[in-house]
Enzyme design. Structure first.
Site, PDB file in Angstrom:
ATOM      1  N   GLY A 275      87.027  -2.342 113.705  1.00 17.97           N
ATOM      2  CA  GLY A 275      87.483  -2.395 115.331  1.00 17.97           C
ATOM      3  C   GLY A 275      87.148  -3.650 116.041  1.00 17.97           C
ATOM      4  O   GLY A 275      87.103  -4.807 115.280  1.00 17.97           O
ATOM      5  N   SER A 276      86.565  -3.396 117.130  1.00 16.55           N
ATOM      6  CA  SER A 276      86.418  -4.784 118.091  1.00 16.55           C
ATOM      7  C   SER A 276      84.893  -5.199 117.944  1.00 16.55           C
ATOM      8  O   SER A 276      83.863  -4.287 117.688  1.00 16.55           O
ATOM      9  CB  SER A 276      86.558  -4.166 119.441  1.00 16.55           C
ATOM     10  OG  SER A 276      85.410  -3.134 119.965  1.00 16.55           O
ATOM     11  N   VAL A 279      82.165  -3.063 120.186  1.00 20.00           N
ATOM     12  CA  VAL A 279      81.703  -1.698 119.952  1.00 20.00           C
ATOM     13  C   VAL A 279      80.878  -1.797 118.361  1.00 20.00           C
ATOM     14  O   VAL A 279      80.401  -1.149 117.906  1.00 20.00           O
ATOM     15  CB  VAL A 279      83.029  -0.794 119.175  1.00 20.00           C
ATOM     16  CG1 VAL A 279      82.608   0.639 118.725  1.00 20.00           C
ATOM     17  CG2 VAL A 279      83.913  -0.462 120.557  1.00 20.00           C
ATOM     18  N   GLY A 280      81.559  -2.932 117.540  1.00 20.43           N
ATOM     19  CA  GLY A 280      80.609  -3.190 116.247  1.00 20.43           C
ATOM     20  C   GLY A 280      79.302  -3.476 116.497  1.00 20.43           C
ATOM     21  O   GLY A 280      78.438  -3.144 115.805  1.00 20.43           O
ATOM     22  N   GLU A 297      84.362  -4.782 110.025  1.00 21.21           N
ATOM     23  CA  GLU A 297      85.880  -5.623 110.148  1.00 21.21           C
ATOM     24  C   GLU A 297      85.943  -5.743 111.514  1.00 21.21           C
ATOM     25  O   GLU A 297      86.617  -4.666 112.174  1.00 21.21           O
ATOM     26  CB  GLU A 297      86.650  -4.962 109.310  1.00 21.21           C
ATOM     27  CG  GLU A 297      87.776  -6.189 108.904  1.00 21.21           C
ATOM     28  CD  GLU A 297      88.947  -6.156 109.870  1.00 21.21           C
ATOM     29  OE1 GLU A 297      88.675  -7.156 110.723  1.00 21.21           O
ATOM     30  OE2 GLU A 297      89.722  -5.302 109.923  1.00 21.21           O
TER      31      GLU A 297
END
Length: 595
Positions: A275-276, A279-280, A297
């Protein structure tokens, strides 16, 4: 010759038999998967036939995940947004099943993979159509990004997976010559995966295949933007597991929003997130509370470098494919294009010509090169990036066209766009666009191209093209990223023996390949006596408690005997070790030798 002739005949016979055995198809049962609610035969006239109008801006948090076709806005249905307690129950069920599955044989696991592979090959049309309806990508992009990559991963696991999960023996070193050393790979338990919407089929199967084949259970939270397809793909997995008599509840697919994902992170033994970066970072912070390992990732801003000695028409075609990968949903697509000044004009002209021929429209009509963007409001974000570039001096030199679109779906599409006169002050060259935009910037030297490509917060992948392969490799080796095909684009991901992942804001850790498979394991170092019970570990007399006064001299000589830089020094030290060992002195009455 007469002596070796029988061996030659036997070898030839063995090779022929092995070849003939390869022609015998394996006994792989077929599975039956309910498709009644995903096959659009045109007869649906009730609940799932109306046009859905999603809320603007941030996705509303509710108890339901609403699903619709981004290309037509046709309503597909809804799935529950699970609460934290419900997520923990799913994880608990997977944990019980995993304890049994951890004891399964590799033969059983390979049969599971073969059943999946058979179903995928026989139902390509259905799988691609479901992906297309849920994300807006074309059928060919679904096949390239979903089917081929998944089949390649399954094939690699069938061929090499067991080999890389078996104990791996290592050298024991000089001090432990009497020992055997190995690394063992045990299942971690329950893997939690939170995956993105851009490749709904492959993003589910990719972590699931690695987790299950390595003996784990897995709970996968699919994106709220691709839950409809994800829940159907889950049925395929369930049917294949049932066919090999795997324990119930080994694999789960759950739906929901942020609360659902947060509960999953706090409940599992490892987290895989696609994801982004924003959010990571939150997931990493949450995982730190329980210290579970994390693989992130987080996307990229991949550079596409074109040197002055390339075949311009060929590389231009590759560049457009790289930029428009999966209708702008480019998980591994290029977003920054750097072209040598000597071929800049013809390259731009060629790319523009190709892009102007590209037409976007409803993907299932079969006549469009691009489909819809999946996320509501994403077209507006892309336009804001373009506007920022235009305000700072950039220029649009070509755009693709739209086909026949429904009135309610117009804002779900964005035309492929070629932009020149760009620089790194523009958001378009710094922020991940995730869309069909081709910003092209010129460079004068290889050193400048390398500097420009590395000037990014991201570091997922790159692509370098040159008529001189050594030159392309030299440039590629200096780019700070995790994936680097030479004179090609995205080919690294089709080699499933290779790890995939990035650096910087593109995340860390790897999935795919040996590294991704072993990342689902508890890596355990084991040492045991090589000649047990005849040779056992003993503590040298001088080191036993209470230690002798000359214990340090003994230890010092032992180090020199084992690790001295030349054989003569080691021999002298060994003599000292033997002398000390043969001295008949009590541990407390010995005197130190002169240094």
């Amino acid at each position: 010759m007469a002596i070796w002739w029988p061996f030659f005949v036997l070898g030839l016979a063995f090779a022929i038999c092995k070849f003939l055995l390869m022609l015998v198809p394996p006994n792989v049962p077929s599975i039956d998967v309910d498709t009644s609610d995903v096959v659009d035969d045109g007869s649906q006239t009730k609940e799932n036939s109306f046009i859905y109008i999603p809320s603007r801006g941030r996705t509303a948090q509710s108890d339901k995940v609403q699903c619709y076709e981004p290309a037509t806005m046709k309503y597909l249905g809804f799935f529950p947004a699970l609460t934290a307690d419900e997520v923990k129950e799913h994880v608990a069920q997977a944990r019980v099943a995993q304890k049994s599955w951890a004891k399964s044989s590799f033969r059983q696991r390979r049969q599971f993979l073969r059943i999946l592979l058979k179903y995928i090959i026989e139902h390509q049309d259905l799988i691609c159509e479901v992906s297309s309806r849920d994300t807006g990508k074309t059928m060919v992009d679904a096949s390239l990004g979903e089917i081929m990559t998944t089949c390649e991963k399954i094939t690699w696991l069938l061929s090499e997976g067991e080999r890389w999960l078996k104990p791996e023996y290592r050298s024991s070193g000089r001090s432990m010559l009497h020992k055997k050393s190995r690394v063992e790979f045990h299942p971690l338990g329950v893997i939690g995966a939170i995956v993105s919407w851009n490749y709904p089929f492959h993003n589910i199967f990719n972590p699931m295949l690695a987790a299950v084949f390595s003996g784990n259970g897995i709970v996968i939270k699919v994106s709220e933007h691709a839950s409809w397809s994800g829940c159907f793909y889950f049925r395929i997995i369930q049917a294949a597991l049932a066919a090999v008599e795997a324990p119930d509840n080994l694999v789960h697919v759950i739906t929901g929003f942020a609360e659902t994902g947060e509960a999953l992170v706090s409940s599992v033994d490892k987290v895989i997130f696609v994801g982004s970066p924003g959010v990571g970072k939150m997931i990493m912070k949450s995982a730190s509370e329980t210290l579970v390992p994390v693989t992130l990732e987080l996307g990229g801003k991949d550079a596409f470098i074109v040197c002055d000695d390339v075949d311009v028409p060929h590389v231009a075609q590759v560049a457009v494919r790289a930029a428009l990968q999966s209708s702008g949903q480019n998980c591994a697509g290029a977003e920054r294009f750097y072209v040598h000044r000597d071929i800049y004009s013809p390259f731009v002209a060629q790319v523009t010509k190709i892009v102007k021929s590209v037409c976007a429209g409803p993907p299932l009509s079969g006549k469009y090169d691009m489909g819809a963007l999946c996320m509501p409001g994403h077209a507006e974000r892309l336009q804001s990036l373009v506007n920022d570039a235009l305000d700072k001096g950039a220029e649009i030199v070509g755009r693709g066209s739209f086909g026949h679109l429904g009135e309610d779906a117009v804002d779900q599409f964005f035309p492929p766009t070629v932009i020149v006169k760009v620089n790194h002050t523009m958001k378009l060259m710094q922020e991940e666009a995730f869309g069909p935009i081709i910003p092209i910037m010129k460079f004068s030297s290889d050193e400048e191209a390398i500097k420009l490509a590395n000037d990014s917060n991201y570091g997922l992948g790159c692509a370098v093209f040159s008529g001189n392969q050594r030159r392309a490799k030299e440039i590629s080796s200096q780019l700070h990223c995790g994936v680097a095909p030479v004179n090609d684009f995205a080919s690294t991901y089709m080699c499933q023996s290779l790890p995939f992942g990035g650096v910087k804001h593109s995340g860390f850790g790897r999935f795919a390949g040996v590294e991704g498979l072993r990342a689902c394991c508890l890596v355990k170092s084991v040492v045991e006596d090589r000649f047990w019970p005849y040779v056992k570990t003993v503590i040298p007399k001088r080191l036993k408690y209470p230690v002798a006064e000359n214990c340090f001299e003994f230890q010092k000589s032992l180090v020199e005997a084992l690790y001295g830089l030349n054989a003569w020094d080691r021999f002298h030290a060994l003599v000292d070790v033997i002398k000390i060992l043969t001295e008949h002195k009590s541990p407390t009455s010995g005197t130190r030798r002169d240094q």
